[in-house]
Design a protein around this motif. Structure first.
Motif, short mmCIF file in Angstrom:
data_model
loop_
_atom_site.label_atom_id
_atom_site.label_comp_id
_atom_site.label_asym_id
_atom_site.label_seq_id
_atom_site.Cartn_x
_atom_site.Cartn_y
_atom_site.Cartn_z
N LYS A 3 -17.67 -69.02 -52.34
CA LYS A 3 -17.04 -68.42 -51.16
C LYS A 3 -17.92 -68.49 -49.92
O LYS A 3 -17.45 -68.25 -48.81
CB LYS A 3 -16.66 -66.96 -51.46
CG LYS A 3 -15.48 -66.79 -52.40
CD LYS A 3 -15.07 -65.35 -52.51
CE LYS A 3 -13.80 -65.19 -53.35
NZ LYS A 3 -12.63 -65.85 -52.75
N VAL A 4 -19.21 -68.79 -50.10
CA VAL A 4 -20.11 -68.81 -48.93
C VAL A 4 -20.66 -70.21 -48.66
O VAL A 4 -21.63 -70.38 -47.93
CB VAL A 4 -21.27 -67.81 -49.12
CG1 VAL A 4 -20.74 -66.40 -49.16
CG2 VAL A 4 -22.07 -68.11 -50.38
N VAL A 5 -20.02 -71.22 -49.22
CA VAL A 5 -20.44 -72.61 -48.99
C VAL A 5 -19.96 -73.08 -47.62
O VAL A 5 -18.79 -72.89 -47.27
CB VAL A 5 -19.88 -73.53 -50.09
CG1 VAL A 5 -20.04 -74.99 -49.70
CG2 VAL A 5 -20.58 -73.25 -51.42
N THR A 6 -20.85 -73.67 -46.85
CA THR A 6 -20.53 -74.22 -45.53
C THR A 6 -20.56 -75.74 -45.60
O THR A 6 -21.62 -76.31 -45.88
CB THR A 6 -21.54 -73.75 -44.47
OG1 THR A 6 -21.48 -72.33 -44.36
CG2 THR A 6 -21.24 -74.38 -43.12
N PRO A 7 -19.45 -76.44 -45.36
CA PRO A 7 -19.47 -77.91 -45.34
C PRO A 7 -20.24 -78.41 -44.11
O PRO A 7 -20.00 -77.94 -42.99
CB PRO A 7 -17.98 -78.28 -45.24
CG PRO A 7 -17.23 -77.03 -45.61
CD PRO A 7 -18.09 -75.90 -45.18
N LEU A 8 -21.15 -79.36 -44.32
CA LEU A 8 -21.91 -79.95 -43.22
C LEU A 8 -21.36 -81.32 -42.85
O LEU A 8 -21.22 -81.64 -41.68
CB LEU A 8 -23.39 -80.07 -43.61
CG LEU A 8 -24.10 -78.75 -43.92
CD1 LEU A 8 -25.55 -79.02 -44.32
CD2 LEU A 8 -24.04 -77.81 -42.71
#
Length: 285
Positions: A73-78
């Motif tokens: 839930k806290v993954v940020t796509p780069l």
């Protein structure tokens, strides 16, 4: 099933954060791997660096993921196949409060907070790279308990060997106390930041008397000598930046070969690199 890797050491300033990020970039861009970066440090250097390079915006962080028991839930796509979980400076406090609340021993917490959550992420990535502090604290315990392979950042000189021994015996003791901890030291990555020579001109790592050393020696070349080498407005020469890309491409290539052989044979060995020594490669475009 993804492999979890730490570039670790018990001494600050050995290039753990830089190596973690650059190796992840090489794995993603040059080797087309699905990669997740996690900042589990108190200094948040990796988070700040990623912000500089990718100009990302995210209010979520590792602590939020731990609190809701779901790191996904806290993954940020780069960018394509490259994701990030930002860090937070209060992480160790959270671990300490969790231990106190359940009245558990420090070592008992290694199996309760991060490892299971990390296991839930493995099927989404080929490699998960964790950046950690050099402190032997509860966060480090959890990271080691979540990790498959540890690459020790080995500074040259007696001080560097002392620091490496400290980490080696700490991990050994942790595995004796918690048999389910499976982290394996897969090699030593020699670091000579006093040398301005390009990595391909430095003496072979074997000269440092580390039998299982990586072939590459991390050196302080013109690109790394910049105060903020990752900043978009950095003044370093493109050639120096490409040289650094080649250096970390070699690191990941050998890491991948060691992991493959470790899984197949129960031991690792060097493999031929895919890049010629000094060949420029682009990781940032």
């Amino acid at each position: 099933m993804g492999q979890v890797v730490m570039f670790a050491g018990s001494r600050v300033g050995t290039g753990k954060t830089t190596t973690t990020m650059m190796t992840a970039l090489a794995a993603n861009r040059l080797f087309e791997q699905r990669v997740l970066l996690i900042d589990a440090t108190s200094t948040l250097e990796l988070t700040q660096t990623v912000n500089q390079v990718f100009n990302y915006e995210s209010s979520a962080n590792l602590l939020t993921g731990l609190a809701v028991q779901n790191l996904a839930k806290v993954v940020t796509p780069l960018r394509e196949q490259l994701d990030f979980i930002p860090g937070v400076d209060k992480l160790e406090d959270y671990f300490d409060m969790a231990m106190e609340a359940e009245a558990t021993a420090k070592t008992a917490r290694t199996l309760d907070l991060v490892p299971q959550l990390m296991a839930d992420l493995r099927h989404q990535y080929d490699y998960i790279f964790i950046d950690t502090d050099a402190d032997f604290a509860t966060v480090m315990d959890n990271c080691l308990a979540s990790t498959d392979y540890v690459v020790i950042m080995q500074p040259v000189g007696h001080g560097g060997f002392d620091a490496t021994d400290k980490l080696f015996y700490y991990l050994k003791q942790l595995k004796e106390e918690q048999p389910t901890v499976r982290a394996t030291i897969i090699g030593h990555l020699a670091v000579d930041l006093a040398s301005a020579e390009p990595f391909y001109q430095v003496e072979p790592a074997s000269s440092f008397d580390v039998v299982d050393a990586f072939r590459v020696v991390i050196t302080r070349n013109a690109w790394l000598a910049e105060s903020q080498p990752f900043a978009p407005n950095a003044t370093h020469a493109t050639a120096a930046r490409q040289m650094a890309g080649a250096m970390y491409a070699e690191v990941f290539n050998e890491l991948q070969a060691r992991v493959t052989l470790q899984k197949q044979l129960g031991k690792f060995a060097n493999a031929n690199g895919i890049t010629e020594r000094g060949q420029g490669v682009h990781l940032f475009s």
